[in-house]
Motif scaffolding. Sequence first.
Motif, PDB file in Angstrom:
ATOM      1  N   PHE A  77       9.292  -6.792   2.535  1.00  0.00           N
ATOM      2  CA  PHE A  77       9.764  -7.830   1.616  1.00  0.00           C
ATOM      3  C   PHE A  77       9.137  -9.176   1.936  1.00  0.00           C
ATOM      4  N   TRP A  78       9.093  -9.543   3.212  1.00  0.00           N
ATOM      5  CA  TRP A  78       8.542 -10.862   3.583  1.00  0.00           C
ATOM      6  C   TRP A  78       7.030 -10.890   3.381  1.00  0.00           C
ATOM      7  N   SER A  79       6.388  -9.748   3.540  1.00  0.00           N
ATOM      8  CA  SER A  79       4.955  -9.718   3.255  1.00  0.00           C
ATOM      9  C   SER A  79       4.693  -9.982   1.775  1.00  0.00           C
ATOM     10  N   LYS A  80       5.521  -9.422   0.928  1.00  0.00           N
ATOM     11  CA  LYS A  80       5.388  -9.692  -0.506  1.00  0.00           C
ATOM     12  C   LYS A  80       5.633 -11.167  -0.812  1.00  0.00           C
ATOM     13  N   ILE A  81       6.612 -11.763  -0.136  1.00  0.00           N
ATOM     14  CA  ILE A  81       6.901 -13.182  -0.359  1.00  0.00           C
ATOM     15  C   ILE A  81       5.709 -14.022   0.075  1.00  0.00           C
ATOM     16  N   ARG A  82       5.119 -13.698   1.236  1.00  0.00           N
ATOM     17  CA  ARG A  82       3.949 -14.463   1.698  1.00  0.00           C
ATOM     18  C   ARG A  82       2.775 -14.299   0.739  1.00  0.00           C
TER      19      ARG A  82
ATOM     20  N   HIS B 115      -9.452  -1.840  -4.997  1.00  0.00           N
ATOM     21  CA  HIS B 115     -10.026  -1.313  -6.225  1.00  0.00           C
ATOM     22  C   HIS B 115      -9.427   0.043  -6.596  1.00  0.00           C
ATOM     23  N   PHE B 116      -9.232   0.902  -5.593  1.00  0.00           N
ATOM     24  CA  PHE B 116      -8.654   2.218  -5.866  1.00  0.00           C
ATOM     25  C   PHE B 116      -7.129   2.238  -5.810  1.00  0.00           C
ATOM     26  N   HIS B 117      -6.529   1.051  -5.659  1.00  0.00           N
ATOM     27  CA  HIS B 117      -5.058   0.909  -5.675  1.00  0.00           C
ATOM     28  C   HIS B 117      -4.379   1.754  -4.591  1.00  0.00           C
ATOM     29  N   TRP B 118      -5.034   1.837  -3.449  1.00  0.00           N
ATOM     30  CA  TRP B 118      -4.404   2.527  -2.327  1.00  0.00           C
ATOM     31  C   TRP B 118      -3.462   1.554  -1.632  1.00  0.00           C
ATOM     32  N   THR B 119      -2.247   1.991  -1.341  1.00  0.00           N
ATOM     33  CA  THR B 119      -1.230   1.103  -0.738  1.00  0.00           C
ATOM     34  C   THR B 119      -0.972   1.417   0.734  1.00  0.00           C
ATOM     35  N   GLN B 120      -1.511   2.565   1.239  1.00  0.00           N
ATOM     36  CA  GLN B 120      -1.327   2.920   2.643  1.00  0.00           C
ATOM     37  C   GLN B 120      -2.641   3.458   3.200  1.00  0.00           C
ATOM     38  N   VAL B 121      -2.997   3.092   4.425  1.00  0.00           N
ATOM     39  CA  VAL B 121      -4.194   3.575   5.096  1.00  0.00           C
ATOM     40  C   VAL B 121      -3.851   3.927   6.531  1.00  0.00           C
TER      41      VAL B 121
ATOM     42  N   ASN C 183      -4.835  -7.826   8.767  1.00  0.00           N
ATOM     43  CA  ASN C 183      -4.630  -8.987   7.898  1.00  0.00           C
ATOM     44  C   ASN C 183      -5.315  -8.818   6.559  1.00  0.00           C
ATOM     45  N   SER C 184      -6.540  -8.278   6.594  1.00  0.00           N
ATOM     46  CA  SER C 184      -7.265  -8.090   5.329  1.00  0.00           C
ATOM     47  C   SER C 184      -6.549  -7.112   4.424  1.00  0.00           C
ATOM     48  N   PHE C 185      -6.060  -6.009   4.995  1.00  0.00           N
ATOM     49  CA  PHE C 185      -5.327  -5.047   4.171  1.00  0.00           C
ATOM     50  C   PHE C 185      -4.010  -5.642   3.658  1.00  0.00           C
ATOM     51  N   GLN C 186      -3.416  -6.460   4.470  1.00  0.00           N
ATOM     52  CA  GLN C 186      -2.146  -7.081   4.043  1.00  0.00           C
ATOM     53  C   GLN C 186      -2.373  -8.012   2.862  1.00  0.00           C
ATOM     54  N   ASP C 187      -3.566  -8.639   2.809  1.00  0.00           N
ATOM     55  CA  ASP C 187      -3.879  -9.526   1.693  1.00  0.00           C
ATOM     56  C   ASP C 187      -3.938  -8.780   0.378  1.00  0.00           C
ATOM     57  N   VAL C 188      -4.308  -7.515   0.405  1.00  0.00           N
ATOM     58  CA  VAL C 188      -4.370  -6.732  -0.834  1.00  0.00           C
ATOM     59  C   VAL C 188      -3.167  -5.802  -0.941  1.00  0.00           C
ATOM     60  N   ASN C 189      -2.100  -6.118  -0.173  1.00  0.00           N
ATOM     61  CA  ASN C 189      -0.829  -5.389  -0.249  1.00  0.00           C
ATOM     62  C   ASN C 189      -0.986  -3.920   0.135  1.00  0.00           C
ATOM     63  N   ALA C 190      -1.796  -3.664   1.143  1.00  0.00           N
ATOM     64  CA  ALA C 190      -1.964  -2.314   1.664  1.00  0.00           C
ATOM     65  C   ALA C 190      -1.351  -2.255   3.057  1.00  0.00           C
ATOM     66  N   ARG C 191      -0.579  -1.220   3.309  1.00  0.00           N
ATOM     67  CA  ARG C 191       0.131  -1.110   4.574  1.00  0.00           C
ATOM     68  C   ARG C 191      -0.553  -0.080   5.465  1.00  0.00           C
TER      69      ARG C 191
ATOM     70  N   GLN D  18       2.983  -7.420 -10.508  1.00  0.00           N
ATOM     71  CA  GLN D  18       3.330  -5.995 -10.574  1.00  0.00           C
ATOM     72  C   GLN D  18       2.707  -5.234  -9.401  1.00  0.00           C
ATOM     73  N   ARG D  19       1.423  -5.532  -9.105  1.00  0.00           N
ATOM     74  CA  ARG D  19       0.797  -4.866  -7.963  1.00  0.00           C
ATOM     75  C   ARG D  19       1.492  -5.226  -6.664  1.00  0.00           C
ATOM     76  N   ASN D  20       1.867  -6.479  -6.555  1.00  0.00           N
ATOM     77  CA  ASN D  20       2.531  -6.918  -5.333  1.00  0.00           C
ATOM     78  C   ASN D  20       3.898  -6.254  -5.157  1.00  0.00           C
ATOM     79  N   SER D  21       4.653  -6.135  -6.257  1.00  0.00           N
ATOM     80  CA  SER D  21       5.985  -5.532  -6.172  1.00  0.00           C
ATOM     81  C   SER D  21       5.917  -4.029  -5.929  1.00  0.00           C
ATOM     82  N   GLU D  22       4.825  -3.373  -6.441  1.00  0.00           N
ATOM     83  CA  GLU D  22       4.715  -1.928  -6.279  1.00  0.00           C
ATOM     84  C   GLU D  22       4.068  -1.525  -4.960  1.00  0.00           C
ATOM     85  N   SER D  23       3.582  -2.486  -4.220  1.00  0.00           N
ATOM     86  CA  SER D  23       2.953  -2.163  -2.944  1.00  0.00           C
ATOM     87  C   SER D  23       4.006  -1.744  -1.937  1.00  0.00           C
TER      88      SER D  23
END
Length: 1196
Positions: A864-869, A1063-1069, A1086-1094, A855-860
């Motif tokens: 699309f390919w980042s979610k697949i990876r 932790h704070f569920h931020w999706t953009q920085v 890369n680190s932000f991409q691992d936690v689905n943050a753009r 759910q977190r991954n889909s809502e980030s």
Amino acid sequence: MKIQSFTFFLTLLFVSILCNAQNGVLVPNNNTFQVGVILDFDSGVGRIGLTSLSLALDDFYSINRNYSTRLVLHFRDSKGRVTDAAASALNLLKDVEVDAIIGPQKSSHANFVIGLGDTAKVPIISFSATSPSLHPLTPYFLQTAINDAAQVAAIAAIVNYFKWGQVTFVYEDTEYGNGIIPYLSNAFQEVNTRVSYRCVIPLSANDDFILRELYKMKTMQTRVFVVHISSALANRFFLKVKEAEMMSEGYVWIVNSGLMDLFYSMDSDVVEAMQGVLGVKPLVPRTPILRSTSLRWHEKFVKDNPGISQPEMSLFGVWAYDTLWALAMAAEKVGLKEPSSHQNVTAFNSTNMFVTEVSKTGPKLLEAMLDTTFEGLGGNFNMVNEQLEPSSFQILNVVGNGPREVGIWTPSRNSSEKDVSFSGKKLKSVIWPGESLNVPKGWEVPVSGGKLRIGVPAKAGFEEFVKVERDSQTNATKISGYFVDLFDSVMAALPYAVRYEYFAFETIDGSSAGSYNDLSYQVFIGNYHAAVGDITITANRSQYVDFTLPIEEGGVTRTQLIKYENPNDKWFFLKPLQKELWLAAIGLFVFTGVALWILEHRFNRAFRGPPSEHVGLILYIPFMSLVFANRERIVSNLARLVVVVWVFVVLILSSTYTASLSARLTAWKLQKAESEVKTLIDNGDYVGCREGSFIIEYLNEKGFNRNKIRTYKNPEDFDDALSKGSEKGGITALFSRTPYTNLFLSKYCNKYMKVGSPYHTEGFAFVFPKGSPLVADVSRAIIELTDNGRLSEIKDRWIRHSPCNEDEPNQSNASWKNIELSSFRILFGVTGGITATCLVVFLIRYLYNNRDFIQRNSESGATFWSKIRAMCRHFDQRDPKSFRSRAREDGGNASPDVNVYSARRSAVVPISPEETSPDSEEITASADESRSKELSAGELEENEEYVPDTMGADFSSSNGSSSSSNPSSNSSSPSSTPVKLKSLSDVYARDPKSFRSRAREDGGNASPDVNVYSARRSAVIPISPEETSPDSEEITASADESRSSGLLGRSVLLVSLAAVIEHFHWTQVVLIYEESDYGIIPHLSNSFQDVNARISYRSGIPLSATDDFMLKELYKMKTMQTRVFVVHMSSSLASRFFPKVKEAGMMSEGYAWIVTSELMYLLYSLDSHVLEAMQEGVVAGAKAAVIATIATAIPT
């Protein structure tokens, strides 16, 4: 008053006439149309037409008194001669200057008159000239009668209804008679009826000529006659027919519509002679208007023609009546007519007697006539292509004093359908000539005449069937054979004598004159009365000839060369299974391997490792199941089920292959011939058949190319071609009729064999013309010879079977057959279904257990390919609940308060509580010291290192306790309240339940108070709060010191920052960095991409940036949606940057600022106004894996 008005009118009329007289011109009335009428006043049609035209003119203007136009009729008598008709037309055009001409009466008179009308542009309208040959002459000729061509379909429908195969034409030698013949021929050809003879009778023919023609036709076989003659000739013709005794039982006479329409005008003795005749006549609806008009017409006819009897109006009278009405309507549409031009421009000179005025009204009148439609006496009046639209036809039967209706034929509206049906589908009972109720056969054996000509093929495939020999001395032809002998026996069994003679179907030099289709066609056109030989019944031939019952079995058989399989073939081991089965088995192998890898990868260490090992496992395990030698242990129940089913399939497949291969190697067997015709076509093989046989077309329909079919004449040619094969100029297979195949194999049974099942076709039969009565009699004779055994005796006398054909077994069944995919269809289907079901169950369970991450991954906001990876990386991890306790393996020595976890791709450093003091400057890893110095980031492999961990307190509690013990901290300050990151460690640390205890290896010495976590892609060391004191400036791992700051410090920084974001569920920085240090930015991404943050925006600020530049960048970021900012810059640049942040109003509620460790280390060196600007917003910093706020880091 009335007298004065009348006097005034006469005065005006006189003045008008006087003025016109002075100019020398008499102006005609422009509302009056002059119409010429050319008829033969002494003929029946002429008298009927005159009465109808006069009556129609009176009726029309008595009804339409308000019409402004009027027709004036000018009658001319043609006297039945062409010259008088032409002279009358010329007079009407030159002298009267008519606007239209009705007539001429006869088709033979029309040609010249039509030409004059076309020259003068004056419509020529005929209600009695019905010849179809007149239609295409000129657009100025209109036929307001139904064209004779319309009735030919009705006549052909009668012939087809009674299944008569031959007819004879009888027609007069005039334009009227000759014009319909081509249309009749075409109509009969469409219903497969042949015209056997054409009898042409001149109008001047005497009675002897007619009798000679009738006797000639009497000696012929055909008994169906179609007559198309005028009523004048019919009065003499049918009397002679009766005299020749051809109006008796068995004869059929069909007459045209013109004759049936004038039937009541014939003499009584002619009517008596025509009893039983069939005829056609256009259907005229019997309306009340027609009945009342007919009564008035009859009264007028009697008045105009005293002493002449005419009981009814007839069709010609109806058409004449409707013609005048249509012309009057057209004139009213035209209105005022225009004067004609002075001279025809096509004339050679002014003295030419044929020069006429060119009418200007004629074209308008023609166009109006074509557009006129109304309901007339004869039904709907509508001109189509300058002709009256055809209607339905009555089928009439002459019985007693007049014809009676036995049916109605209606033309088909669909041009693609044949007009062969009647209303109600059936005709009423017909009384035939001789007062017979039995339908005539249409064909009889002639009472007198020559012998029947029987055609036989000159070159039959086998001489046993038909043999044609020629004596070189006498040049006499001798014809013999099985079918010739059989035909002689059949004809001898008939109840009557039939004389016949055989004729070879050959050319002058003795070669065949054509194919069997050509021979059948010769019977159709009458060159032969029958055909005997090995002639096959086909659908095409049955369209134009009749066949008797079959005299020999049917079927087409394929013959091929006998070959044996060679066990020394290098590909012999592949032959037990078909190619499709091989491919399906390999596909199932790979599918099973992939399924096992998916089911075991997250649970079984044997299924982990680099990608190259994954591919090897996928291919290795299913194939090793063939010998049951795989060493890998299966831990998942779903995978075990897949393996059990797969082993069962492998057992059956390998056993089947072994049995088939062993059987092939036991003895040499017949090589399997290609049983599918499609294989021969795909391979481009040549095939053969007999020359002239229908099998050529049959093979072409099967899909063989014409140039791949070779024809041969003799069995010796077949033998030579099959022996050579397609590669050497021969053929691969021979297609022939089953009787031919049996004869051929009787001679060559050791070399060739039948392949496959015979293709069903009809057998051999004798050929006769369509509708021949001999067909039924000959068929009955064939049945009789079959029942009494005579037919078998004749066959045994001519066709002797070879002994080898009886002793040899059917070798075509001895060849091996490759095992097909269909044999394993159910087994493979069950296996694939169970495997697929296990995969589906596993995937559903995986998705359910990891629904939070999904759910977190889909809502980030990632791509699309980042979610697949991200999904793939998550699936590649071990399942946290999949590893069991290893206490039994450790011997029970582990401390009960210690949990041990497995680190991935990292060297994990266990830290004792004493090592967390501020004086500690070095952390020493408990791993093998001799090995730790040799490790590098690229050499870290997948292994398990076990470290103790007690998850006693969360991160915030430990943080709070340490701050209270720090003397430099002020707990009463509002800014000293720590920010709670309660489960932050859970975000980036491994699940503590996923590791097994290694108490035995640790010897029970692990401290229960130490927490150590394994971070993603790094060695993560949680440090106690005491380490945040100013005295603590560096933490050094005891691993390789040369790489400790890069491998440990930066990894901890990246993971810490990513943990805060997740932790704070931020999706953009937004990244704000100093341009002089860009190296960390890709790693942050890369680190932000691992936690689905753009990263929505990147702002690079130079060291030399002015205050205006920074404000401009800040205002730009303020207009964006993102409110989370990660700052990586030096303290010198930060001391100018954060005051501008405050000035821009971006240190208020809703903003989040995160700074990196480089700035946190130098926090105490910043000016107070900078720190004050940073304290107004919550600023989190990452310093050696410590997450803190500015308030807790600044001493009071």
